[in-house]
Design a protein around this motif. Structure first.
Motif, PDB file in Angstrom:
ATOM      1  N   HIS A  53       0.828  -1.207   0.000  1.00  0.00           N
ATOM      2  CA  HIS A  53       0.000   0.000   0.000  1.00  0.00           C
ATOM      3  C   HIS A  53       0.862   1.257   0.000  1.00  0.00           C
ATOM      4  N   GLN A  54       1.941   1.250   0.780  1.00  0.00           N
ATOM      5  CA  GLN A  54       2.833   2.415   0.818  1.00  0.00           C
ATOM      6  C   GLN A  54       3.478   2.656  -0.545  1.00  0.00           C
ATOM      7  N   GLY A  55       3.656   1.593  -1.317  1.00  0.00           N
ATOM      8  CA  GLY A  55       4.284   1.721  -2.625  1.00  0.00           C
ATOM      9  C   GLY A  55       3.302   1.890  -3.767  1.00  0.00           C
ATOM     10  N   GLY A  56       2.046   2.082  -3.445  1.00  0.00           N
ATOM     11  CA  GLY A  56       1.064   2.373  -4.490  1.00  0.00           C
ATOM     12  C   GLY A  56       0.452   1.172  -5.166  1.00  0.00           C
ATOM     13  N   ILE A  57       0.546  -0.022  -4.546  1.00  0.00           N
ATOM     14  CA  ILE A  57      -0.113  -1.208  -5.098  1.00  0.00           C
ATOM     15  C   ILE A  57      -1.275  -1.560  -4.178  1.00  0.00           C
ATOM     16  N   PRO A  58      -2.478  -1.127  -4.528  1.00  0.00           N
ATOM     17  CA  PRO A  58      -3.637  -1.384  -3.652  1.00  0.00           C
ATOM     18  C   PRO A  58      -4.057  -2.841  -3.720  1.00  0.00           C
ATOM     19  N   MET A  59      -4.197  -3.455  -2.569  1.00  0.00           N
ATOM     20  CA  MET A  59      -4.627  -4.849  -2.529  1.00  0.00           C
ATOM     21  C   MET A  59      -5.293  -5.116  -1.194  1.00  0.00           C
ATOM     22  N   ASN A  60      -6.396  -5.839  -1.232  1.00  0.00           N
ATOM     23  CA  ASN A  60      -7.128  -6.166  -0.018  1.00  0.00           C
ATOM     24  C   ASN A  60      -6.636  -7.500   0.531  1.00  0.00           C
ATOM     25  N   MET A  61      -6.411  -7.549   1.845  1.00  0.00           N
ATOM     26  CA  MET A  61      -5.907  -8.776   2.440  1.00  0.00           C
ATOM     27  C   MET A  61      -6.879  -9.941   2.265  1.00  0.00           C
ATOM     28  N   SER A  62      -8.169  -9.645   2.305  1.00  0.00           N
ATOM     29  CA  SER A  62      -9.156 -10.712   2.142  1.00  0.00           C
ATOM     30  C   SER A  62      -9.104 -11.294   0.727  1.00  0.00           C
ATOM     31  N   THR A  63      -8.792 -10.451  -0.263  1.00  0.00           N
ATOM     32  CA  THR A  63      -8.646 -10.933  -1.643  1.00  0.00           C
ATOM     33  C   THR A  63      -7.490 -11.919  -1.746  1.00  0.00           C
ATOM     34  N   PHE A  64      -6.392 -11.575  -1.086  1.00  0.00           N
ATOM     35  CA  PHE A  64      -5.213 -12.447  -1.083  1.00  0.00           C
ATOM     36  C   PHE A  64      -5.521 -13.759  -0.368  1.00  0.00           C
ATOM     37  N   SER A  65      -6.239 -13.677   0.745  1.00  0.00           N
ATOM     38  CA  SER A  65      -6.595 -14.883   1.506  1.00  0.00           C
ATOM     39  C   SER A  65      -7.495 -15.803   0.695  1.00  0.00           C
ATOM     40  N   LYS A  66      -8.466 -15.220  -0.017  1.00  0.00           N
ATOM     41  CA  LYS A  66      -9.360 -16.031  -0.852  1.00  0.00           C
ATOM     42  C   LYS A  66      -8.598 -16.674  -2.007  1.00  0.00           C
ATOM     43  N   ALA A  67      -7.642 -15.922  -2.558  1.00  0.00           N
ATOM     44  CA  ALA A  67      -6.823 -16.474  -3.640  1.00  0.00           C
ATOM     45  C   ALA A  67      -6.031 -17.682  -3.146  1.00  0.00           C
ATOM     46  N   ASN A  68      -5.556 -17.619  -1.910  1.00  0.00           N
ATOM     47  CA  ASN A  68      -4.796 -18.733  -1.347  1.00  0.00           C
ATOM     48  C   ASN A  68      -5.647 -19.978  -1.176  1.00  0.00           C
ATOM     49  N   GLN A  69      -6.956 -19.783  -1.019  1.00  0.00           N
ATOM     50  CA  GLN A  69      -7.841 -20.928  -0.837  1.00  0.00           C
ATOM     51  C   GLN A  69      -8.280 -21.548  -2.160  1.00  0.00           C
ATOM     52  N   HIS A  70      -8.367 -20.727  -3.218  1.00  0.00           N
ATOM     53  CA  HIS A  70      -9.027 -21.206  -4.433  1.00  0.00           C
ATOM     54  C   HIS A  70      -8.150 -21.234  -5.687  1.00  0.00           C
ATOM     55  N   ARG A  71      -7.063 -20.480  -5.713  1.00  0.00           N
ATOM     56  CA  ARG A  71      -6.241 -20.460  -6.926  1.00  0.00           C
ATOM     57  C   ARG A  71      -5.532 -21.798  -7.122  1.00  0.00           C
ATOM     58  N   SER A  72      -5.286 -22.131  -8.371  1.00  0.00           N
ATOM     59  CA  SER A  72      -4.607 -23.388  -8.704  1.00  0.00           C
ATOM     60  C   SER A  72      -3.154 -23.372  -8.239  1.00  0.00           C
ATOM     61  N   LEU A  73      -2.699 -24.532  -7.824  1.00  0.00           N
ATOM     62  CA  LEU A  73      -1.297 -24.697  -7.434  1.00  0.00           C
ATOM     63  C   LEU A  73      -0.391 -24.897  -8.646  1.00  0.00           C
ATOM     64  N   GLU A  74      -0.970 -25.161  -9.796  1.00  0.00           N
ATOM     65  CA  GLU A  74      -0.207 -25.516 -10.989  1.00  0.00           C
ATOM     66  C   GLU A  74       0.832 -24.463 -11.409  1.00  0.00           C
TER      67      GLU A  74
END
Length: 350
Positions: A53-74
């Motif tokens: 966030h300090q470097g200008g890359i907006p990202m929500n922690m919940s989005t990252f957490s959901k990605a960890n649950q559902h994104r492919s490991l491939e």
């Protein structure tokens, strides 16, 4: 070919899409995990997102957490195999030697345990995760990783760990893999091995330096080498199917080289956060473990100015110094992939 960090990143990550997801694309997702593994100043997921966030890359922690649950490991498995291939290519083939033992690649096989502290995982019945690997002493890389959540014994995964061993590779294992039926299986598959067996196994002389190990249907005929550590007064019994061209002293030396995989685990835990799992899902932790292994292979591959040294820790410190000129590894990787101007930092173009 010079393997600088910018070149490695560009070659490996440019093929991953930056547009497949509107908020957290695959390229950014992988960059976040590699950045967390390599960045010595980050200790939690909150640290990572504060930096972004300090470097200008907006990202929500919940989005990252959901990605960890559902994104492919491939993508992570694919990236791991590609970097491993580059490491093997860089190392090249073994040089011809007068010693027969030097014709073989020594491959210790072992596991390490990471204790899980999240009560969310405890409710699912998971208290630890076990990472198994074959460590190739020649190119210093961990191969055939296997992730298991639970407390099952190493022996249950033994077949999977040795099925990819080549004709000139010797699997070196401790007593956790010394089941008699597993030794029979290795013998039948012509897989070379040096395994420390339990001292309570019954031994009977067969012929030459061969011994009958065990009793009943699981017994087998193997070459057995004894040696003793005079300092600790511990007896070691090593069962092997290596020919007698390899001396007893060389068999003992092969077993001593098993310690390299312990140093491998130590480096991953001390410097690449292997034992500091920040995800609270089984899938997310598996992704982090693969990211840790990928980061290790990148350190093997990357080349830095000689003045900084050539050990893995030297490379990690050098990259940390370069990264300090940016907000984070994620920002650095983003600049590399988007062809923004390179800079001369710490004696190298980054």
């Amino acid at each position: 070919m010079m393997f600088t960090f910018p070149k490695i990143v560009k070659d490996l990550l440019s093929k991953f899409s930056a547009r497949d997801y509107s908020v957290l694309n695959t390229r950014l997702f992988i960059s976040c995990w590699l950045g967390f593994a390599l960045d010595q100043s980050l200790h939690s997921m909150r640290d990572l997102f504060k930096r972004l966030h300090q470097g200008g890359i907006p990202m929500n922690m919940s989005t990252f957490s959901k990605a960890n649950q559902h994104r492919s490991l491939e993508p992570f498995k694919e990236l791991y195999q590609e970097v491993l291939g580059l490491v093997k290519q860089k190392k090249g083939k073994k040089k011809v030697s007068n010693r027969a033992v030097d014709d073989y690649e020594i491959c210790p096989i072992d596991s390490t345990i990471i204790t899980l502290t999240s009560k969310l995982l405890w409710t699912l019945g998971y208290h630890q995760v076990k990472l198994l690997s074959v460590f190739n002493n020649y190119n210093q890389s961990g191969e055939s990783p296997l992730v298991h959540f639970g407390q099952d014994h190493d022996y249950k995964f033994a077949t999977q760990m040795t099925e990819n061993l080549g004709d000139k590779q010797v699997g070196v294992m401790d007593r956790g893999f010394a089941a008699l039926d597993y030794l029979q299986q290795l013998q039948a598959q012509n897989k070379l091995f040096v395994v420390r067996i339990n001292t309570n196994y019954k031994l009977e002389r067969s012929e030459g330096d061969k011994w009958q190990v065990g009793t009943g249907k699981k017994q087998g005929i193997y070459r057995v080498v004894w040696f003793c550590d005079l300092e600790t007064k511990v007896e070691y019994r090593l069962a092997t199917n290596l020919s007698d061209v390899i001396s007893n002293e060389e068999v003992a030396e092969i077993y001593r080289q098993r310690w390299q995989i312990e140093l491998f685990w130590k480096f991953l835990k001390m410097h690449l956060k292997l034992d500091h799992l920040i995800s609270k899902s089984v899938h997310g932790m598996t992704i982090q473990l693969y990211s840790c292994l990928i980061a290790y292979l990148i350190l093997l591959l990357v080349e830095i100015p000689e003045i900084w040294g050539n050990q893995l820790l030297d490379k990690l410190r050098y990259l940390q110094g370069c990264m300090s000129q940016e907000f984070s590894y994620v920002h650095w990787i983003d600049r590399i992939l988007n062809n923004r101007p390179f800079r001369l930092i710490m004696g190298a173009i980054v």
